[in-house]
Design a protein around this motif. Structure first.
Motif: not given
Length: 291
Positions: A194, A197-198, A200-204, A259
């Motif tokens: 988790d 994945k977080h 990864v989401d912030t680096k999209k 973040r």
């Protein structure tokens, strides 16, 4: 100066054909390159072909190809023997079949080329073939001969032209099992996954190759500038190796770092949004004043 075509011939789909020219789609000419020189004289190094045993120089006319069958033992192949098996260049890319793009494994992709119509004759035929490929959403597979070797080439529509990518043969592609089979099947804890994945989401982001920077090439340019101006070249101080921490801590710290970076990006974006209207306002005021 217009680039020189790498290959010229015809593109053929059944009974429809048109003259085309192929150009390499990539180039490394812009990269900085070096010559080897004699440090003591500043002269370029010249290489000479010599006999490995006697050390004597060998004339180009006396050099032939050889296939090693044992240590120090070679099967000599004469130029006319190679010519006997050379594949005749038909100067034609015959489209044999169409396949879905997603079925072509990226491992098989080799060199990309741009295809353009060669002259005004056949431009309509070129457009017909291009649009048929585009609207069917498929990739055309054909064969082309470069330097006596036959290559498989995959063609797809790209803008007003086409792109062709030569494909490797199966014997050129290594089996992934030889490398992956020894990797243990690790069970990843959900909390670790988790966190990852977080991150990864912030680096999209969108794929924007113009943002890529070749830092080594930039450093080379800076080095050359300094050398030309007589500045001293000093090696940068080595960074201390990071302290070893456990994986969970590394993931948590990464999340905190990302973040913070995300907040800074948002702040910068908002600031940019606020500044834009002011510029527009000033422009409008100038326009009114001018009026």
């Amino acid at each position: 100066m217009a680039p020189r075509a790498y290959w010229k011939g015809y593109l053929k789909l059944s009974l429809v054909s048109c003259p085309i020219a192929l150009f390499p789609a990539t180039s490394e000419r812009e990269k900085i390159s070096f010559h080897q020189i004699n440090k003591n004289t500043g002269h370029r190094i010249k290489y000479q072909k010599v006999d490995a045993e006697s050390g004597d120089g060998v004339e180009a006319a006396d050099i032939i190809k050889g296939y090693q069958v044992d240590k120090g033992e070679y099967l000599q192949i004469e130029p006319e023997e190679l010519e006997a098996i050379a594949i005749e260049s038909k100067r034609t890319i015959d489209i044999d079949e169409f396949v879905p793009r997603k079925e072509i494994d990226e491992l098989y992709s080799s060199n990309p080329y741009y295809l353009v119509p060669d002259g005004e004759v056949g431009q309509q035929a070129f457009a017909v073939i291009r649009e048929a490929i585009r609207q069917e959403g498929m990739v055309a597979i054909g064969k082309v001969v470069f330097t006596s070797r036959e290559h498989i080439i995959a063609l797809e529509a790209r803008g007003n032209g086409m792109m062709g990518v030569t494909l490797r043969y199966p014997y050129e592609v290594r089996k992934e099992q030889e490398y992956f089979d020894d990797i243990p099947d690790e069970k990843v804890p959900k909390d670790m996954l988790d966190l990852a994945k977080h991150i990864v989401d912030t680096k999209k982001a969108k794929f924007e190759p113009e943002r890529f920077e070749d830092q080594y090439e930039d450093a080379l340019k800076e080095l050359l500038k300094k050398k030309q101006s007589g500045q001293k070249i000093e090696a940068p101080r080595e960074r201390e190796p990071s302290k070893v921490i456990n994986l969970m801590d590394a993931l948590r710290r990464s999340v905190e770092t990302e973040r913070g970076s995300g907040d800074r990006r948002k702040t910068a974006s908002r600031a940019g949004d606020h500044r834009a209207p002011k510029k527009a306002g000033r422009s409008s005021a100038r326009a009114k004043k001018a009026g």
